[in-house]
Design a protein around this motif. Structure first.
Motif, PDB file in Angstrom:
ATOM      1  N   TYR A 283       1.536   5.829  -4.969  1.00 18.72           N
ATOM      2  CA  TYR A 283       0.663   6.878  -4.445  1.00 18.72           C
ATOM      3  C   TYR A 283       1.227   7.447  -3.139  1.00 18.72           C
ATOM      4  CZ  TYR A 283      -3.415   9.098  -2.370  1.00 18.72           C
ATOM      5  OH  TYR A 283      -4.256   9.985  -1.778  1.00 18.72           O
TER       6      TYR A 283
ATOM      7  N   GLU B 165       2.408  11.288  -2.504  1.00 19.74           N
ATOM      8  CA  GLU B 165       1.777  12.063  -1.435  1.00 19.74           C
ATOM      9  C   GLU B 165       2.830  12.650  -0.506  1.00 19.74           C
ATOM     10  OE1 GLU B 165      -0.807   9.785   1.013  1.00 19.74           O
ATOM     11  OE2 GLU B 165      -2.055  11.515   1.540  1.00 19.74           O
TER      12      GLU B 165
ATOM     13  N   LYS C  32       3.609  16.656   0.179  1.00 18.63           N
ATOM     14  CA  LYS C  32       3.655  17.248   1.517  1.00 18.63           C
ATOM     15  C   LYS C  32       4.950  18.016   1.728  1.00 18.63           C
ATOM     16  CE  LYS C  32       0.626  13.924   3.830  1.00 18.63           C
ATOM     17  NZ  LYS C  32       0.527  12.891   4.881  1.00 18.63           N
TER      18      LYS C  32
END
Length: 264
Positions: free
Chosen positions: A148, A152, A156
């Motif tokens: 995860y 993420e 970004k």
């Protein structure tokens, strides 16, 4: 009572592999009563020295007969293979739940079962030591967390790159708009004509002769459109028509001036 037979029974001679094969076959067929009778037919030495299949069979029979104390003893005394852990863990918890329901005289709720699991944790012989939270073990939960986090971070970075690309595109558009300004002026910006300097350079100026000819042609056209000719005007003059003289003067005056300018 115990599932280990007494010494007065006549034991049957089976090899360890034969015993394991029969136990596995009876377990897979769900014949727990026949499995219990088969265990009773074995000598006590074989039961106490039994292999993995035999120990698992003893645990199943103890649970089936409700001999939970012996079930706990079997599960805590033998290190079982991890492939058998799910089944034996289920036997451990179901036995604890059944004992509690009998003692309380009612079915257990989710909170009651959770408290029993906390009170009677699984023995390390049937558990790898990893906590299970929301059906995920600790290693699995850590792996999911790492995955995860990586996703993420990638998201970004994609967002930052997209924002930078959009900013570069906007700057390029602004620079192009500033470089390619139109040379023509709007009528609202001033009194300058809507033509470039090059067009003004190539527009030849009109000479005075041309202006005089155009003025003469315009006056003649105006006279014809008014229904009057030079001969008609001379013939229609009378001493009593004041308005005719005014009209004649207004038409012949500019015409005469144009002819004089043209002759000079």
């Amino acid at each position: 009572r115990s599932i280990i037979p007494s010494n007065d029974t006549t034991p049957l001679a089976f090899s360890p592999d034969h015993v394991a094969c029969v136990c596995e076959a009876l377990q897979q067929g769900g014949n727990l009563d026949r499995l219990a009778r088969f265990l009773w037919s074995l000598p006590p030495s074989d039961l106490l020295r039994g292999n993995e299949s035999l120990m698992k069979a003893r645990a199943l029979v103890a649970f089936h007969q409700g001999i939970y104390a012996e079930l706990y003893s079997i599960l805590e005394s033998h290190n079982f293979d991890s492939s058998n852990h799910p089944l034996l863990q289920e036997l451990w918890y179901k036995a604890r739940y059944t004992e509690a329901e009998r003692a309380r005289g009612r079915p257990l709720g989710a909170v009651d079962k959770y408290r029993l699991r906390r009170k009677y944790p699984l023995p390390r012989t049937i558990w790898d030591g990893e906590e299970t939270v929301y059906c995920f073990k600790e290693k699995s939960r850590n792996a999911l967390k790492e995955l995860y986090k990586k996703r993420e971070q990638q998201q970004k970075r994609r967002t930052v790159r997209a924002r930078e690309a959009r900013s570069r595109y906007n700057n390029t558009e602004n620079n192009n708009a500033a470089t390619n300004k139109p040379n023509q002026l709007s009528p609202l910006d001033g009194s300058k004509p809507l033509m470039s300097s090059s067009e003004e350079e190539f527009s030849p100026p009109q000479s005075p002769d041309q202006n005089s000819v155009l003025l003469l042609q315009g006056n003649l056209s105006h006279a014809r459109s008014s229904g009057y000719s030079l001969s008609g005007l001379a013939a229609s003059q009378t001493p009593h028509s004041l308005q005719g003289h005014q009209l004649q003067d207004s038409l012949l005056g500019p015409l005469t001036s144009s002819l004089v300018d043209l002759g000079s």
